[in-house]
Design an enzyme around this catalytic site. Structure first.
Site, mmCIF file in Angstrom:
data_model
loop_
_atom_site.group_PDB
_atom_site.id
_atom_site.type_symbol
_atom_site.label_atom_id
_atom_site.label_comp_id
_atom_site.label_asym_id
_atom_site.label_seq_id
_atom_site.Cartn_x
_atom_site.Cartn_y
_atom_site.Cartn_z
ATOM 1 N N TYR A 49 2.435 2.135 3.790
ATOM 2 C CA TYR A 49 1.317 2.975 4.243
ATOM 3 C C TYR A 49 1.277 4.332 3.546
ATOM 4 O O TYR A 49 0.208 4.855 3.241
ATOM 5 C CB TYR A 49 1.441 3.240 5.748
ATOM 6 C CG TYR A 49 1.092 2.080 6.638
ATOM 7 C CD1 TYR A 49 -0.176 1.508 6.598
ATOM 8 C CD2 TYR A 49 2.015 1.578 7.545
ATOM 9 C CE1 TYR A 49 -0.511 0.456 7.437
ATOM 10 C CE2 TYR A 49 1.694 0.534 8.383
ATOM 11 C CZ TYR A 49 0.427 -0.028 8.334
ATOM 12 O OH TYR A 49 0.101 -1.059 9.166
ATOM 13 N N SER A 98 -0.820 -5.708 0.878
ATOM 14 C CA SER A 98 -0.818 -4.397 1.522
ATOM 15 C C SER A 98 -0.203 -4.516 2.904
ATOM 16 O O SER A 98 -0.133 -5.605 3.474
ATOM 17 C CB SER A 98 -2.247 -3.877 1.669
ATOM 18 O OG SER A 98 -2.911 -4.530 2.752
ATOM 19 N N ASP A 99 0.253 -3.395 3.447
ATOM 20 C CA ASP A 99 0.578 -3.375 4.866
ATOM 21 C C ASP A 99 -0.748 -3.422 5.629
ATOM 22 O O ASP A 99 -1.824 -3.230 5.057
ATOM 23 C CB ASP A 99 1.383 -2.128 5.232
ATOM 24 C CG ASP A 99 2.263 -2.340 6.457
ATOM 25 O OD1 ASP A 99 1.950 -3.224 7.278
ATOM 26 O OD2 ASP A 99 3.269 -1.616 6.604
ATOM 27 N N CYS A 100 -0.680 -3.661 6.919
ATOM 28 C CA CYS A 100 -1.898 -3.976 7.664
ATOM 29 C C CYS A 100 -2.841 -2.781 7.791
ATOM 30 O O CYS A 100 -2.449 -1.716 8.266
ATOM 31 C CB CYS A 100 -1.534 -4.540 9.026
ATOM 32 S SG CYS A 100 -0.716 -6.143 8.874
ATOM 33 N N SER A 139 -4.021 -1.039 5.451
ATOM 34 C CA SER A 139 -3.713 0.055 4.525
ATOM 35 C C SER A 139 -4.952 0.549 3.786
ATOM 36 O O SER A 139 -5.129 1.757 3.584
ATOM 37 C CB SER A 139 -2.663 -0.387 3.507
ATOM 38 O OG SER A 139 -1.384 -0.430 4.074
#
Length: 526
Positions: free
Chosen positions: A269, A300-302, A304
């Site tokens: 993030y 990606s992270d969630c 992001s």
């Protein structure tokens, strides 16, 4: 026309029966089946597609699939809940599953069901397992977890891609997610990450092109803060020197790729040196895929990308954020941004469709390596795995052995341990975690096969007297005096102190490292 051999049931009786049933609560036992593409046994027309031909190499199969897809279908394949493409026999696929220390139900693509798979083997949190310094143990744990994951996939309650392990460096003991990591040492984190990944991914038949499950090393990079005083991970900008990046933060990820051949890297993030990691071409395209030669996809992270636009104000439009992320080397978005804005970004000339094709290709190559496009998985190499292979006696014993090897004895004053079991008549078990169950499994955990609290375990060996003393936050000391009295009368005392997820977890950092509240009063009575 009714058969003369069967009794005639009057219409009014049938109607009455239906009315009764409609007024009742009916229990339906769902039948779960795995999701997979190229179900040629159900749709013979799919045999005409080269991407469904298992005799053709994966690169050719993916190229064939790609040329059949529209731009919007490609965009719908770049997100964590990928759109189905029914005309091509491809169901929706959920990329997000977790397996940090056992198959978890944190990710929405994997869950537990009382009648199908009620629970899975829960290993100790990574911070303890890593303290064993036993690489062969890390590998065995990965093998067990992936076997149970495959068994759950075959029964329709799991995915094939697991966003684990967390190999971030645990530099500050106040970080709420430190429990997920192998610790502060880059060498240990590197060895744990690569070895656990190999245990998860490598197939027992020796096929190196294929994957047992797909692992993911996260969160890349310099991520070690969640929510500390006035700073959170969505706005944090980590200022890192090139040497510290190479020697410390990037080392475990490099090992995941070089030594573990990991299927995925997830960007974090935070920003690093002023740029969001998921939009940093030098980090993703140049380093992870270029220098390290990642054979897989970058996720990606969630949410992001949404955060890059709304919180970090990286670009003026979500289409520009989308283009930056794709140009940087991102292949998959946990969230919806790439689905919603990729086609528009192409139409506006912000990114070429060939860049989108690269991302789709990396994702589908991974799924093909997992056998998702090979038809019914129950007819493949791991097809016989099922409920019987989850929570076996052997895997539970391995979890216990892992705990034994990871526990660290800091001091043994006057040879107090081991306790003289035969000479003891009573043992006081005291503390807020003395009778803990769910608290013991930490975060990113699933449903364990069973719980055994410290109190239960000790009670099997000797007569115990249990007093909680105070709860985890220990703001009230009304029961401390009772605990002191019990301790004075017992032959020995076991104190089980510490924290739980109400004190530290993802999105919750600590501001101090002492025992919470007034737990110290249980250790040092006034």
């Amino acid at each position: 026309m009714a058969s003369q051999n069967k009794p005639h049931i009057p219409f009014l009786v049938v109607t009455f029966f239906l009315l009764i049933c409609l007024s009742c609560r009916i229990t339906v036992f769902a039948q779960y089946t795995p999701r997979y593409a190229c179900a040629t046994d159900k749709n013979p027309n799919l045999k005409n597609f080269t991407f469904c031909d298992t005799k053709v190499d994966i690169k050719t199969r993916v190229a064939d699939l790609l040329k059949r897809m529209t731009l919007q279908e490609k965009a719908g394949s770049l997100v964590s809940v990928a759109d189905p493409i029914l005309r091509l026999g491809i169901p929706s696929y959920g990329w997000w599953s977790e397996a940090l220390h056992g198959v978890s139900d944190t990710g929405p693509a994997t869950w537990f069901n009382k009648t199908v798979i009620p629970g899975a083997t829960s290993f100790p949190q990574v911070i303890l397992t890593a303290a064993s310094f036993n690489e062969s143990l890390f590998y065995k744990i990965g093998q067990v977890v992936s076997t149970e994951a495959r068994a759950m996939y075959n029964t329709g309650v799991a995915g094939l891609t697991f966003w684990s392990p967390n190999v971030n460096i645990f530099r500050d003991p106040r970080w709420g997610r430190g429990q997920e990591t192998p610790g502060e040492d880059p060498v240990l984190a590197s060895r744990f990450g690569a070895t656990y990944v190999r245990g998860l991914q490598e197939r027992e038949d020796g096929d190196r092109e294929r994957l047992k499950v797909g692992a993911c090393c996260k969160h890349f990079t310099a991520y070690d803060l969640d929510n500390w005083t006035s700073v959170d991970r969505f706005h944090f900008d980590a200022i890192v020197t090139k040497q510290d990046l190479e020697d410390t933060y990037n080392a475990p990820f490099k090992s995941c790729v070089f030594d573990g051949n990991v299927a995925s890297i997830m960007c974090s993030y935070n920003m690093m040196n002023g740029k969001p990691t998921c939009a940093d071409k030098e980090l993703l395209e140049d380093t992870v895929r270029g220098e390290w030669k990642l054979n897989g996809y970058i996720s990606s992270d969630c949410d992001s990308l949404q955060l890059m636009f709304e919180d970090q104000h990286w670009r003026k439009t979500p289409e520009e954020v989308t283009a930056d992320a794709l140009h940087a080397g991102l292949d998959l978005n946990c969230g919806m941004s790439l689905k919603n804005f990729t086609a528009k970004a192409v139409e506006k000339g912000l990114v070429k469709e060939s860049v989108v094709d690269r991302a789709v290709t990396n994702n589908f190559v991974t799924l093909m390596r997992l056998g998702f496009f090979d038809g019914d998985p129950r007819k493949q190499f791991y097809g016989k795995l099922g409920k019987k292979d989850v929570c076996t006696q052997a895997t539970q014993e391995l979890a216990r052995e892992t705990a034994r090897q990871g526990i660290v004895l800091l001091k043994n004053s006057f040879g107090s341990l081991p306790l003289p079991r035969r000479a003891m008549t009573s043992l006081a078990v005291i503390g807020p975690n003395a009778n803990a169950t769910k608290a013991m499994i930490g975060n990113y955990a699933g449903v364990p096969c069973k719980y055994t609290s410290p109190l239960q375990g000790l009670s099997e060996y000797v007569k115990t007297i249990y007093v909680e003393g105070c709860d985890i936050k220990c703001n009230s000391t009304s029961n401390v005096e009772e605990a002191n009295k019990v301790a004075a009368e017992a032959d020995a005392v076991v104190l089980v102190m510490g924290t739980d997820l109400s004190i530290e977890h993802e999105a919750l950092d600590r501001t101090e490292i002492i025992l919470p509240g007034q737990q110290n009063l249980l250790l040092f009575p006034r």
